[in-house]
Design a protein around this motif. Structure first.
Motif, short mmCIF file in Angstrom:
data_model
loop_
_atom_site.label_atom_id
_atom_site.label_comp_id
_atom_site.label_asym_id
_atom_site.label_seq_id
_atom_site.Cartn_x
_atom_site.Cartn_y
_atom_site.Cartn_z
N ARG A 1 8.78 -21.50 -57.87
CA ARG A 1 9.01 -22.93 -57.61
C ARG A 1 7.71 -23.67 -57.30
O ARG A 1 7.71 -24.86 -57.03
CB ARG A 1 9.98 -23.11 -56.44
N MET A 2 6.58 -22.95 -57.30
CA MET A 2 5.30 -23.55 -56.93
C MET A 2 4.44 -23.70 -58.18
O MET A 2 4.22 -22.74 -58.90
CB MET A 2 4.59 -22.65 -55.90
N ALA A 3 3.96 -24.91 -58.41
CA ALA A 3 3.20 -25.17 -59.63
C ALA A 3 1.76 -25.58 -59.37
O ALA A 3 1.02 -25.78 -60.31
CB ALA A 3 3.91 -26.26 -60.45
N ARG A 4 1.37 -25.74 -58.12
CA ARG A 4 0.04 -26.25 -57.81
C ARG A 4 -0.60 -25.41 -56.73
O ARG A 4 0.02 -24.52 -56.16
CB ARG A 4 0.15 -27.70 -57.33
N ARG A 5 -1.86 -25.68 -56.43
CA ARG A 5 -2.55 -25.01 -55.33
C ARG A 5 -1.91 -25.43 -54.02
O ARG A 5 -2.04 -26.58 -53.61
CB ARG A 5 -4.03 -25.41 -55.32
N GLU A 6 -1.24 -24.50 -53.38
CA GLU A 6 -0.55 -24.81 -52.15
C GLU A 6 -0.80 -23.69 -51.13
O GLU A 6 -1.57 -22.77 -51.39
CB GLU A 6 0.94 -25.03 -52.42
N ILE A 7 -0.18 -23.77 -49.98
CA ILE A 7 -0.33 -22.77 -48.93
C ILE A 7 1.00 -22.09 -48.72
O ILE A 7 2.04 -22.74 -48.63
CB ILE A 7 -0.83 -23.41 -47.63
N GLU B 1 2.16 -5.99 -53.68
CA GLU B 1 0.86 -6.36 -54.25
C GLU B 1 0.95 -7.24 -55.49
O GLU B 1 0.22 -8.23 -55.59
CB GLU B 1 0.03 -5.11 -54.55
N PRO B 2 1.85 -6.95 -56.46
CA PRO B 2 1.89 -7.82 -57.65
C PRO B 2 2.19 -9.29 -57.34
O PRO B 2 1.62 -10.18 -57.97
CB PRO B 2 3.01 -7.19 -58.50
N ILE B 3 3.07 -9.55 -56.37
CA ILE B 3 3.38 -10.95 -56.06
C ILE B 3 2.23 -11.61 -55.32
O ILE B 3 1.94 -12.79 -55.53
CB ILE B 3 4.70 -11.07 -55.26
N LEU B 4 1.51 -10.86 -54.48
CA LEU B 4 0.32 -11.44 -53.85
C LEU B 4 -0.73 -11.77 -54.90
O LEU B 4 -1.40 -12.81 -54.83
CB LEU B 4 -0.25 -10.47 -52.82
N GLN B 5 -0.88 -10.90 -55.90
CA GLN B 5 -1.83 -11.15 -56.98
C GLN B 5 -1.41 -12.39 -57.76
O GLN B 5 -2.25 -13.20 -58.16
CB GLN B 5 -1.91 -9.94 -57.90
N ARG B 6 -0.12 -12.56 -57.97
CA ARG B 6 0.37 -13.75 -58.69
C ARG B 6 0.06 -15.02 -57.91
O ARG B 6 -0.41 -16.01 -58.48
CB ARG B 6 1.89 -13.63 -58.92
N LEU B 7 0.32 -14.99 -56.61
CA LEU B 7 0.07 -16.17 -55.79
C LEU B 7 -1.42 -16.51 -55.77
O LEU B 7 -1.81 -17.67 -55.89
CB LEU B 7 0.57 -15.93 -54.36
N ARG B 8 -2.26 -15.52 -55.63
CA ARG B 8 -3.69 -15.76 -55.58
C ARG B 8 -4.24 -16.18 -56.95
O ARG B 8 -5.14 -17.01 -57.03
CB ARG B 8 -4.42 -14.51 -55.07
N TYR B 9 -3.69 -15.62 -58.03
CA TYR B 9 -4.12 -16.02 -59.38
C TYR B 9 -3.85 -17.52 -59.60
O TYR B 9 -4.63 -18.21 -60.26
CB TYR B 9 -3.38 -15.19 -60.42
N ASN B 10 -2.75 -17.99 -59.02
CA ASN B 10 -2.41 -19.42 -59.14
C ASN B 10 -3.07 -20.28 -58.07
O ASN B 10 -2.68 -21.42 -57.85
CB ASN B 10 -0.89 -19.58 -59.09
N LYS B 11 -4.08 -19.71 -57.39
CA LYS B 11 -4.94 -20.44 -56.44
C LYS B 11 -4.22 -20.86 -55.17
O LYS B 11 -4.67 -21.78 -54.47
CB LYS B 11 -5.57 -21.68 -57.11
N HIS B 12 -3.10 -20.21 -54.85
CA HIS B 12 -2.44 -20.52 -53.58
C HIS B 12 -3.14 -19.79 -52.45
O HIS B 12 -3.60 -18.66 -52.61
CB HIS B 12 -0.97 -20.09 -53.62
N GLU B 13 -3.20 -20.43 -51.30
CA GLU B 13 -3.69 -19.75 -50.10
C GLU B 13 -2.51 -19.00 -49.48
O GLU B 13 -1.42 -19.56 -49.33
CB GLU B 13 -4.25 -20.75 -49.10
N VAL B 14 -2.72 -17.75 -49.10
CA VAL B 14 -1.63 -16.91 -48.59
C VAL B 14 -1.98 -16.43 -47.19
O VAL B 14 -3.04 -15.82 -46.97
CB VAL B 14 -1.36 -15.70 -49.51
N VAL B 15 -1.10 -16.70 -46.23
CA VAL B 15 -1.27 -16.26 -44.85
C VAL B 15 -0.07 -15.39 -44.49
O VAL B 15 1.08 -15.81 -44.64
CB VAL B 15 -1.37 -17.45 -43.87
N LEU B 16 -0.35 -14.17 -44.03
CA LEU B 16 0.70 -13.20 -43.71
C LEU B 16 0.73 -12.97 -42.21
O LEU B 16 -0.17 -12.33 -41.65
CB LEU B 16 0.43 -11.89 -44.45
#
Length: 302
Positions: free
Chosen positions: A178-184, A199-214
């Motif tokens: 549901r995310m199409a832009r650089r978001e957090i 790991e694959p979903i974290l790679q997907r999020l980072r590939y799409n330039k999202h910032e990820v905080v766990l």
């Protein structure tokens, strides 16, 4: 909604420490409103970024005449746009988050963290959404920067009934779709599960330039195993029971926890994600102050 529900998730003492602190994204963001954060898009407003050659159709008022007189070529000035950001709060509401009593219960503590971060972000006119999940997505409060969003989030949090197992990777994939832009993306969970599937979903999020905080939210019992004597352990996500002498288990448990946490930290670093280990016995005000100070220092060092 009654004030008692708001007070359950928004502690005035904690808010007094963090409400005036500015939450800055670590990367360039793309939003749909004018705001206070750098965008990767270049336009003709805010802060000078550089030049590009003039092309027919450009507004002549942006021509840099000093460059023209030195190079006899037309160049237009470009500026960095400032924009708002969208922060997605993703909360694990599975049965394992039910562990703990009172304010130290993992789910309540994580819910309060999400609500107070959401409130702080909305106060600076940025957008927040809330997604809850266990084995599937249980609810979504769509992004908004209206203060009424805080009421919608706390209302949703107050209806949670944690009884199912966790399927973190599948649910994060659904959130990412549901995310199409650089978001957090901020995820609140104990993260107990298969790290390899994450790991694959974290790679997907980072590939799409999202910032990820766990935010890895653990009860103090889980981090120290301070049990004595004979104890019956009852599974929260499975009907298993184990009666055992805690002295026999402590060393093996703590070694297994350390191995898991080391692997999780390596996973986060390898994929450019931020991981914060949270002990629910810690003062939340102290936690937020330390976290926001750390973000501020890292942002200044970029």
């Amino acid at each position: 909604m009654s004030n008692s529900v708001l007070n359950r998730y928004l502690d005035p003492e904690v808010l007094s420490h963090v409400a005036d602190r500015h939450f800055e994204p670590r990367g360039l963001v793309i939003g749909n409103l004018a705001g206070a954060h750098k965008s990767p898009l270049a336009g003709f407003a805010v802060e000078f970024a550089g030049h590009r050659e003039y092309v027919p159709g450009d507004d002549p008022k942006h021509v840099d005449w000093r460059v023209y007189f030195t190079r006899e070529k037309y160049f237009v000035k470009q500026y960095e746009l400032e924009t708002n950001f969208v922060c997605h709060l993703v909360l694990d509401v599975s049965a394992s988050m039910r562990y703990g009593d009172g304010g130290e219960q993992k789910l309540l503590y994580a819910s309060q963290m999400a609500a107070m971060l959401g409130y702080s972000i909305i106060r600076q006119s940025d957008k927040v959404s809330l997604t809850t999940f266990d084995s599937q997505i249980r609810g979504v409060v769509p992004p908004s920067n209206s203060m009424s969003q805080v009421f919608r989030m706390t209302q949703h949090l107050d209806k949670i009934d944690p009884v199912e197992k966790t399927s973190l990777a599948n649910c994060l994939n659904e959130v990412a779709s549901r995310m199409a832009r650089r978001e957090i993306v901020m995820v609140f969970s104990d993260f107990f599960g298969d790290l390899q599937s994450l790991e694959p979903i974290l790679q997907r999020l980072r590939y799409n330039k999202h910032e990820v905080v766990l935010f890895q939210v653990l009860h103090h019992d889980e981090t120290t195993f301070e049990f004595d004597g004979m104890v019956k352990f009852v599974g929260l996500e499975a009907p298993d029971e184990l009666l055992a002498q805690t002295e026999d288990l402590r060393r093996g448990y703590l070694a297994a926890l350390k191995k898991f946490n080391d692997e999780f930290q390596d996973l986060a670093q390898r994929n450019g994600c931020e991981r914060i280990l949270v002990d629910t016995r810690r003062s939340m005000a102290e936690l937020f102050i330390d976290y926001l100070n750390q973000r501020s220092l890292l942002n200044r060092g970029r």
